[in-house]
Design a protein around this motif. Structure first.
Motif, PDB file in Angstrom:
ATOM      1  N   ALA A  39     -46.133  21.017  42.976  1.00 28.87           N
ATOM      2  CA  ALA A  39     -46.868  19.868  43.517  1.00 28.87           C
ATOM      3  C   ALA A  39     -47.331  18.902  42.440  1.00 28.87           C
ATOM      4  O   ALA A  39     -47.821  17.818  42.758  1.00 28.87           O
ATOM      5  N   ASP A  40     -47.209  19.288  41.173  1.00 30.72           N
ATOM      6  CA  ASP A  40     -47.531  18.411  40.041  1.00 30.72           C
ATOM      7  C   ASP A  40     -48.946  17.845  40.138  1.00 30.72           C
ATOM      8  O   ASP A  40     -49.172  16.640  40.013  1.00 30.72           O
ATOM      9  N   VAL A  41     -49.915  18.734  40.359  1.00 27.12           N
ATOM     10  CA  VAL A  41     -51.322  18.312  40.466  1.00 27.12           C
ATOM     11  C   VAL A  41     -51.780  17.702  39.149  1.00 27.12           C
ATOM     12  O   VAL A  41     -51.489  18.216  38.059  1.00 27.12           O
ATOM     13  N   ASP A  42     -52.518  16.621  39.254  1.00 33.38           N
ATOM     14  CA  ASP A  42     -52.995  15.902  38.077  1.00 33.38           C
ATOM     15  C   ASP A  42     -54.509  15.733  38.165  1.00 33.38           C
ATOM     16  O   ASP A  42     -55.118  15.909  39.235  1.00 33.38           O
ATOM     17  N   GLY A  43     -55.121  15.388  37.053  1.00 39.03           N
ATOM     18  CA  GLY A  43     -56.558  15.145  37.019  1.00 39.03           C
ATOM     19  C   GLY A  43     -56.967  14.069  38.007  1.00 39.03           C
ATOM     20  O   GLY A  43     -56.334  13.010  38.071  1.00 39.03           O
ATOM     21  N   GLY A  44     -58.019  14.335  38.774  1.00 40.75           N
ATOM     22  CA  GLY A  44     -58.516  13.376  39.746  1.00 40.75           C
ATOM     23  C   GLY A  44     -57.917  13.516  41.125  1.00 40.75           C
ATOM     24  O   GLY A  44     -58.443  12.942  42.086  1.00 40.75           O
ATOM     25  N   ASP A  45     -56.814  14.260  41.262  1.00 41.36           N
ATOM     26  CA  ASP A  45     -56.238  14.485  42.587  1.00 41.36           C
ATOM     27  C   ASP A  45     -57.225  15.243  43.467  1.00 41.36           C
ATOM     28  O   ASP A  45     -58.010  16.071  42.987  1.00 41.36           O
ATOM     29  N   TRP A  46     -57.142  14.993  44.767  1.00 39.88           N
ATOM     30  CA  TRP A  46     -57.834  15.827  45.737  1.00 39.88           C
ATOM     31  C   TRP A  46     -56.870  16.906  46.208  1.00 39.88           C
ATOM     32  O   TRP A  46     -55.769  16.615  46.690  1.00 39.88           O
ATOM     33  N   VAL A  47     -57.279  18.162  46.071  1.00 39.94           N
ATOM     34  CA  VAL A  47     -56.479  19.306  46.505  1.00 39.94           C
ATOM     35  C   VAL A  47     -57.244  20.042  47.598  1.00 39.94           C
ATOM     36  O   VAL A  47     -58.400  20.431  47.408  1.00 39.94           O
ATOM     37  N   ALA A  48     -56.601  20.234  48.743  1.00 42.72           N
ATOM     38  CA  ALA A  48     -57.190  21.023  49.825  1.00 42.72           C
ATOM     39  C   ALA A  48     -56.535  22.398  49.836  1.00 42.72           C
ATOM     40  O   ALA A  48     -55.314  22.510  49.697  1.00 42.72           O
ATOM     41  N   VAL A  49     -57.350  23.433  49.982  1.00 40.92           N
ATOM     42  CA  VAL A  49     -56.851  24.809  50.015  1.00 40.92           C
ATOM     43  C   VAL A  49     -57.290  25.440  51.331  1.00 40.92           C
ATOM     44  O   VAL A  49     -58.490  25.559  51.595  1.00 40.92           O
ATOM     45  N   HIS A  50     -56.319  25.834  52.138  1.00 46.00           N
ATOM     46  CA  HIS A  50     -56.590  26.387  53.463  1.00 46.00           C
ATOM     47  C   HIS A  50     -56.440  27.908  53.393  1.00 46.00           C
ATOM     48  O   HIS A  50     -55.318  28.427  53.285  1.00 46.00           O
ATOM     49  N   GLY A  73     -57.745  11.494  52.682  1.00 40.51           N
ATOM     50  CA  GLY A  73     -56.851  12.648  52.772  1.00 40.51           C
ATOM     51  C   GLY A  73     -56.556  13.246  51.419  1.00 40.51           C
ATOM     52  O   GLY A  73     -56.783  12.636  50.364  1.00 40.51           O
ATOM     53  N   ALA A  74     -56.032  14.457  51.432  1.00 40.66           N
ATOM     54  CA  ALA A  74     -55.719  15.174  50.203  1.00 40.66           C
ATOM     55  C   ALA A  74     -54.417  14.667  49.592  1.00 40.66           C
ATOM     56  O   ALA A  74     -53.474  14.325  50.305  1.00 40.66           O
ATOM     57  N   ASP A  75     -54.370  14.621  48.275  1.00 35.46           N
ATOM     58  CA  ASP A  75     -53.114  14.324  47.576  1.00 35.46           C
ATOM     59  C   ASP A  75     -52.162  15.515  47.669  1.00 35.46           C
ATOM     60  O   ASP A  75     -50.952  15.350  47.818  1.00 35.46           O
ATOM     61  N   VAL A  76     -52.747  16.696  47.559  1.00 38.65           N
ATOM     62  CA  VAL A  76     -51.984  17.950  47.642  1.00 38.65           C
ATOM     63  C   VAL A  76     -52.768  18.903  48.532  1.00 38.65           C
ATOM     64  O   VAL A  76     -53.994  18.989  48.431  1.00 38.65           O
ATOM     65  N   SER A  77     -52.065  19.606  49.411  1.00 39.99           N
ATOM     66  CA  SER A  77     -52.719  20.577  50.269  1.00 39.99           C
ATOM     67  C   SER A  77     -51.886  21.843  50.329  1.00 39.99           C
ATOM     68  O   SER A  77     -50.656  21.777  50.414  1.00 39.99           O
ATOM     69  N   MET A  78     -52.553  22.991  50.260  1.00 36.48           N
ATOM     70  CA  MET A  78     -51.872  24.285  50.252  1.00 36.48           C
ATOM     71  C   MET A  78     -52.288  25.117  51.452  1.00 36.48           C
ATOM     72  O   MET A  78     -53.472  25.273  51.728  1.00 36.48           O
ATOM     73  N   ASP A  79     -51.293  25.664  52.152  1.00 34.13           N
ATOM     74  CA  ASP A  79     -51.562  26.703  53.138  1.00 34.13           C
ATOM     75  C   ASP A  79     -51.436  28.039  52.428  1.00 34.13           C
ATOM     76  O   ASP A  79     -50.334  28.489  52.103  1.00 34.13           O
ATOM     77  N   ALA A  80     -52.586  28.669  52.178  1.00 31.27           N
ATOM     78  CA  ALA A  80     -52.616  29.933  51.448  1.00 31.27           C
ATOM     79  C   ALA A  80     -52.700  31.130  52.386  1.00 31.27           C
ATOM     80  O   ALA A  80     -52.866  32.254  51.919  1.00 31.27           O
ATOM     81  N   LEU A  81     -52.608  30.899  53.689  1.00 32.24           N
ATOM     82  CA  LEU A  81     -52.769  31.984  54.647  1.00 32.24           C
ATOM     83  C   LEU A  81     -51.484  32.298  55.413  1.00 32.24           C
ATOM     84  O   LEU A  81     -51.105  33.450  55.575  1.00 32.24           O
ATOM     85  N   GLY A  82     -50.797  31.264  55.911  1.00 30.69           N
ATOM     86  CA  GLY A  82     -49.533  31.497  56.600  1.00 30.69           C
ATOM     87  C   GLY A  82     -49.618  31.523  58.112  1.00 30.69           C
ATOM     88  O   GLY A  82     -48.684  31.978  58.766  1.00 30.69           O
ATOM     89  N   ARG A  83     -50.702  31.024  58.668  1.00 30.27           N
ATOM     90  CA  ARG A  83     -50.789  30.912  60.123  1.00 30.27           C
ATOM     91  C   ARG A  83     -50.330  29.519  60.552  1.00 30.27           C
ATOM     92  O   ARG A  83     -50.428  28.552  59.792  1.00 30.27           O
ATOM     93  N   ALA A  84     -49.855  29.412  61.782  1.00 29.23           N
ATOM     94  CA  ALA A  84     -49.400  28.115  62.271  1.00 29.23           C
ATOM     95  C   ALA A  84     -50.510  27.074  62.178  1.00 29.23           C
ATOM     96  O   ALA A  84     -50.278  25.921  61.795  1.00 29.23           O
ATOM     97  N   GLU A  85     -51.741  27.484  62.501  1.00 31.47           N
ATOM     98  CA  GLU A  85     -52.867  26.547  62.478  1.00 31.47           C
ATOM     99  C   GLU A  85     -53.150  26.042  61.070  1.00 31.47           C
ATOM    100  O   GLU A  85     -53.360  24.844  60.866  1.00 31.47           O
ATOM    101  N   THR A  86     -53.143  26.946  60.075  1.00 33.45           N
ATOM    102  CA  THR A  86     -53.470  26.508  58.714  1.00 33.45           C
ATOM    103  C   THR A  86     -52.346  25.668  58.118  1.00 33.45           C
ATOM    104  O   THR A  86     -52.601  24.719  57.377  1.00 33.45           O
TER     105      THR A  86
END
Length: 351
Positions: A167-178, A238-251
């Motif tokens: 995802a090439d996260v950089d300084g200042g990005d907003w990252v959402a972690v689900h 909105g997030a620049d990068v968002s990760m689904d760390a759980l694996g459910r359809a909802e997340t």
């Protein structure tokens, strides 16, 4: 040697004596000092993955996040010696194919998944065999304890690869972690270390507290208001990068829906038998706003030095995420706790 053997899916592991691994000419045997207990182990224990031809066998030793000391070395191994302290990736590359030679050993077409395939018995055991050790056995920096590396496990490595490389996260990005279990907390900690601002989502107050301690700027209770709307509000679009760390359809869907224009979703969590590897996505919206959807699996062994260097420098502290250390006879209880979402941060088997 003692090992915890999977006999039946979803049933307590059989802690029993099994033959110690023999050393292949290209391999080494490692005396396991610590091994992480991961949600991927839970998927294997539950018998998930049949829909992707990825189901762990029975009468088999699970465990894929070991660290320890080399006690036997094959006669074709050149760079590893007895007494070396090493970490072992779960994605074992052959070291010779195009993927491995081009720095993508985590997607080696001839590779093995430690603790998931019959040919690569896992590390819920006193010893584990590591094939193609010159490629797969990663030397530990001085002062980095095996327990801390086991806390890295696949979760830290996968989260680092997902955020830094995919995802090439950089300084200042907003990252959402689900989802703030082991890999989610690791992602929060890594994103913070990379200079990003982090919004962490979970339904557990304890998990959100841990996420805050790990570096989250904002925590969102997934039981409350619509998660994508909350993330859009706190991030200003909105997030620049968002990760689904759980694996459910909802997340997974929440993760895609919370992205800003040209944002990137990265999928890390594996699905359960509820989804069976299939999740509905808003493809027209993804096309309209040029949203990227990428996957991440483990990390190429050739890039482990980046992550281990950050730990050695003190920029990352996987030990801070360890919630519990257990013995071999407690592993079944901790896997069952994952069914109820009752685990405590990162949990580690120690010998």
């Amino acid at each position: 040697m003692n090992a915890a053997v999977l006999r039946e899916y979803g049933e307590p592991l059989d802690v029993t004596d099994v033959p110690a691994p023999e050393c292949a000419p290209h391999g080494v045997v490692v005396d396991v000092e610590a091994c992480g207990i991961c949600r991927s182990d839970w998927h294997a224990w539950m018998g998930h993955g049949e829909w992707a031809d990825d189901q762990a066998p029975t009468d088999f030793v699970l465990g894929h996040e070991p660290a320890g000391t080399v006690v036997a070395v094959g006669d074709r191994v050149e760079s590893v010696r007895e007494g070396d302290r090493v970490a072992v990736p779960f994605n074992l590359g052959c070291g010779a194919c195009g993927e491995c030679l081009n720095g993508h050993g985590n997607t080696c077409t001839d590779g093995l998944a430690l603790g998931f395939e019959r040919e690569a018995p896992g590390a819920f055991a006193e010893r584990v065999h590591v094939p193609h050790a010159d490629y797969n056995a990663m030397p530990l920096p001085e002062g980095v304890a095996p327990r801390d590396v086991a806390a890295l496990g696949c979760r830290f490595m996968t989260a680092f690869h997902a955020l830094a490389h995919r995802a090439d996260v950089d300084g200042g990005d907003w990252v959402a972690v689900h989802g703030c279990g082991g890999v989610g907390l690791s992602a929060v900690h890594i994103a913070d270390a990379l200079g990003a601002r982090v919004a962490a989502v979970d339904v557990s107050t304890d998990a959100l507290d841990r996420a805050r301690d790990a570096g989250a700027d904002v925590t969102i209770d997934g039981r409350g208001a619509a998660v994508p709307d909350e993330i859009e509000s706190v991030t200003g679009g909105g997030a620049d990068v968002s990760m689904d760390a759980l694996g459910r359809a909802e997340t997974c869907r929440n993760s895609v829906d919370c992205l800003r224009v040209r944002g990137t979703h990265v999928q890390v969590g594996l699905t359960t038998d509820a989804e069976q590897g299939e999740v509905s996505l808003p493809t027209d919206v993804m096309t309209r706003w040029e949203l990227d959807f990428v996957g991440a699996r483990g990390m190429p062994p050739t890039r482990y030095d980046e992550l281990l260097g950050l730990i050695e420098a003190g920029d990352l502290d996987p030990a801070s995420l360890v919630g519990r250390e257990v013995g071999l006879d407690e592993v079944s209880d901790r896997l069952a706790a994952m069914t109820r979402y009752e685990t405590e941060g990162v949990e580690v088997l120690t010998f």
